[in-house]
Enzyme design. Structure first.
Site, PDB file in Angstrom:
ATOM      1  N   ARG A  51      -3.253   8.416  -0.047  1.00  0.00           N
ATOM      2  CA  ARG A  51      -1.990   7.702   0.111  1.00  0.00           C
ATOM      3  C   ARG A  51      -1.624   6.810  -1.067  1.00  0.00           C
ATOM      4  NH1 ARG A  51      -3.603   8.774   4.687  1.00  0.00           N
ATOM      5  NH2 ARG A  51      -5.550   8.124   3.754  1.00  0.00           N
ATOM      6  N   THR A  52      -2.577   5.973  -1.462  1.00  0.00           N
ATOM      7  CA  THR A  52      -2.210   4.952  -2.441  1.00  0.00           C
ATOM      8  C   THR A  52      -1.786   5.608  -3.750  1.00  0.00           C
ATOM      9  OG1 THR A  52      -3.736   3.432  -1.370  1.00  0.00           O
ATOM     10  CG2 THR A  52      -2.963   2.820  -3.561  1.00  0.00           C
ATOM     11  N   LYS A  80     -18.326   8.741 -19.988  1.00  0.00           N
ATOM     12  CA  LYS A  80     -19.022   8.672 -21.286  1.00  0.00           C
ATOM     13  C   LYS A  80     -19.473   7.250 -21.583  1.00  0.00           C
ATOM     14  CE  LYS A  80     -15.869  12.062 -23.350  1.00  0.00           C
ATOM     15  NZ  LYS A  80     -14.859  12.194 -24.434  1.00  0.00           N
ATOM     16  N   ARG A 101      -7.422   1.713  -9.274  1.00  0.00           N
ATOM     17  CA  ARG A 101      -8.381   1.535  -8.160  1.00  0.00           C
ATOM     18  C   ARG A 101      -9.781   1.686  -8.729  1.00  0.00           C
ATOM     19  NH1 ARG A 101      -8.104   4.299  -2.333  1.00  0.00           N
ATOM     20  NH2 ARG A 101      -6.618   2.587  -2.136  1.00  0.00           N
ATOM     21  N   HIS A 129      -6.636  -5.553  -1.714  1.00  0.00           N
ATOM     22  CA  HIS A 129      -5.766  -4.364  -1.795  1.00  0.00           C
ATOM     23  C   HIS A 129      -4.325  -4.850  -1.581  1.00  0.00           C
ATOM     24  CE1 HIS A 129      -4.306  -0.381  -1.674  1.00  0.00           C
ATOM     25  NE2 HIS A 129      -5.137   0.173  -0.809  1.00  0.00           N
TER      26      HIS A 129
END
Ligand code: NCD
Length: 304
Positions: A51-52, A80, A101, A129
Site C-alpha cells: 500500500r504505502t 554493496k 521506508r 509511520h
C-alpha cells in the site's frame, strides 16, 4: 525545504490543511492532474510494502509527475554497503522528493540530513509511520466529520506497531480525545511513547487486555497486526499473534456508529466476515492514503 520524519513535524493547523487539500482533491481531481508535471518522486523501500509504496507512486502519477525507485534493499547499492546518507545524496541528483521506508529506526532522518530534497518517512522500524497517520486522520475526518471529542481504541501490537505510535502522537493534540490501549502485557506501548506522547500531552488514556470490555466505549477501533518481523523469538510471536480476532459476535456491544480501522495488511486479527459491516473502514482507508499523499507531496514541493 521541509521533510516529514515524525508526525510532530506538522502542526495541528498543517494537518488540518492537508486534510482540507485532500478533500479538495477528492472533489476536484482534474484541478490537480498537472500540478507535478516534470517532477519526480523516488521511492526508496528497504522493507516490504504494498500500500504505502504504491499509494505514493499512484499519488505522484495522478499529480502528473513521474516515479523512480527500488522496492527492496537487495536490488539497491545498500547490498554493496552504501550508507543511507550517501544514497540520499545520490538520489538528490535524480529526483525532487524521496519517500523512504527502512527497517532501522531513524534512517529517514539520516537521509533528510544528507539530502538536498524533501524526505518523507514511509515507516522506520518499530518507530513511526507519519503518512499512515495522515491517512488514518483523513479517514476519521471523513467518517465522523471531526477529529476531536472521541474515544479511540488501539488494539493489538502497541509495542512494535509504528502506525499506533504516530496516531497517538497526532490525536493526542486534538481536544477531548481519549485512548483505550488494548494489548497483552508484553505488547504494551513502549516507554518512549508513554513518556514523550501520552504523559507529555496529558491526554487521558487507560490500558486493558480486554477488547470486549473496552468495546462499548469506542468511537474508533484501530486494529493492528502483531509485527512478526520485529520479534526476536518466533515462539513469542506464535503465542501472541492471535490474541485478538475481531469477529461479528464481538461487535454486539459496539456503538452503531463505530468506525473500524486497520492500516493493513491484515493477518487474522479481523475476520473477513466483518468486511461487509458498514462500520468496516479499512478499505476506504487505503483509498484515502493516496489522496492525503497527494496533498503532502504538493505541500513539501511547495506547489500552489
Ligand atoms: C503498516 C506498516 O508498514 O507499519 N502497513 C502500512 O503501511 N499500511 C502496518 C503493518 O505492517 O502492520
Amino acid at each position: 525545504m521541509r521533510s516529514l520524519i515524525d508526525i510532530a513535524d506538522l502542526s495541528v493547523e498543517e494537518i488540518d490543511g492537508l486534510i482540507a487539500t485532500a478533500e479538495d482533491i477528492i472533489a476536484n481531481p482534474d484541478k490537480y492532474a498537472e500540478k507535478c508535471r516534470r517532477r519526480k518522486l523516488a521511492t526508496l523501500f528497504y522493507e516490504p510494502s504494498t500500500r504505502t509504496r504504491l499509494s505514493f507512486e499512484s499519488a505522484m502519477l495522478e499529480l502528473g509527475g513521474q516515479v523512480i525507485g527500488f522496492s527492496e534493499a537487495q536490488s539497491s547499492s545498500a547490498s554493496k554497503g552504501e550508507s543511507v546518507a550517501d544514497t540520499a545524496r545520490v538520489i538528490s541528483c535524480f529526483a525532487d522528493i524521496i519517500a523512504m521506508r527502512h527497517p532501522m529506526e531513524g534512517a529517514p532522518r539520516v537521509a533528510a540530513m544528507n539530502a538536498s530534497i524533501p524526505v518523507i518517512n514511509a515507516g522506520d522500524g518499530g518507530h513511526n509511520h507519519p503518512t499512515q497517520t495522515l491517512t488514518d486522520l483523513l479517514t476519521i475526518k471523513r467518517e465522523k466529520g471531526r477529529l476531536d471529542h472521541m474515544t479511540v481504541g488501539c488494539c493489538g501490537d502497541l509495542k512494535f506497531g509504528r502506525t499506533v505510535h504516530s496516531l497517538l502522537g497526532a490525536m493526542s493534540r486534538y481536544e477531548g480525545v481519549d485512548f483505550v490501549l488494548i494489548s497483552p502485557e508484553e505488547l504494551k506501548v513502549p516507554e518512549h511513547v508513554r513518556a514523550d506522547i501520552l504523559n507529555a500531552s496529558g491526554v487521558q488514556y487507560r490500558e486493558t487486555e480486554s477488547l470486549l470490555e473496552a468495546m462499548p466505549q469506542l468511537d474508533i477501533l484501530y486494529m493492528t497486526r502483531v509485527q512478526r518481523e520485529r520479534f526476536i523469538s518466533e515462539a513469542d510471536y506464535v503465542r501472541l499473534k492471535d490474541t485478538y480476532i475481531l469477529t461479528p459476535d464481538k461487535l454486539t456491544n459496539a456503538k452503531p456508529d463505530l468506525s473500524i480501522l486497520h492500516p493493513l495488511p491484515r493477518v487474522n486479527e479481523i475476520s473477513v466476515a466483518i468486511d461487509a459491516d458498514p462500520r468496516a473502514c479499512y478499505f476506504k482507508q487505503v483509498l484515502n492514503g493516496k489522496f492525503i499523499r497527494m496533498a503532502l507531496i504538493l505541500m513539501l514541493l511547495e506547489v500552489q
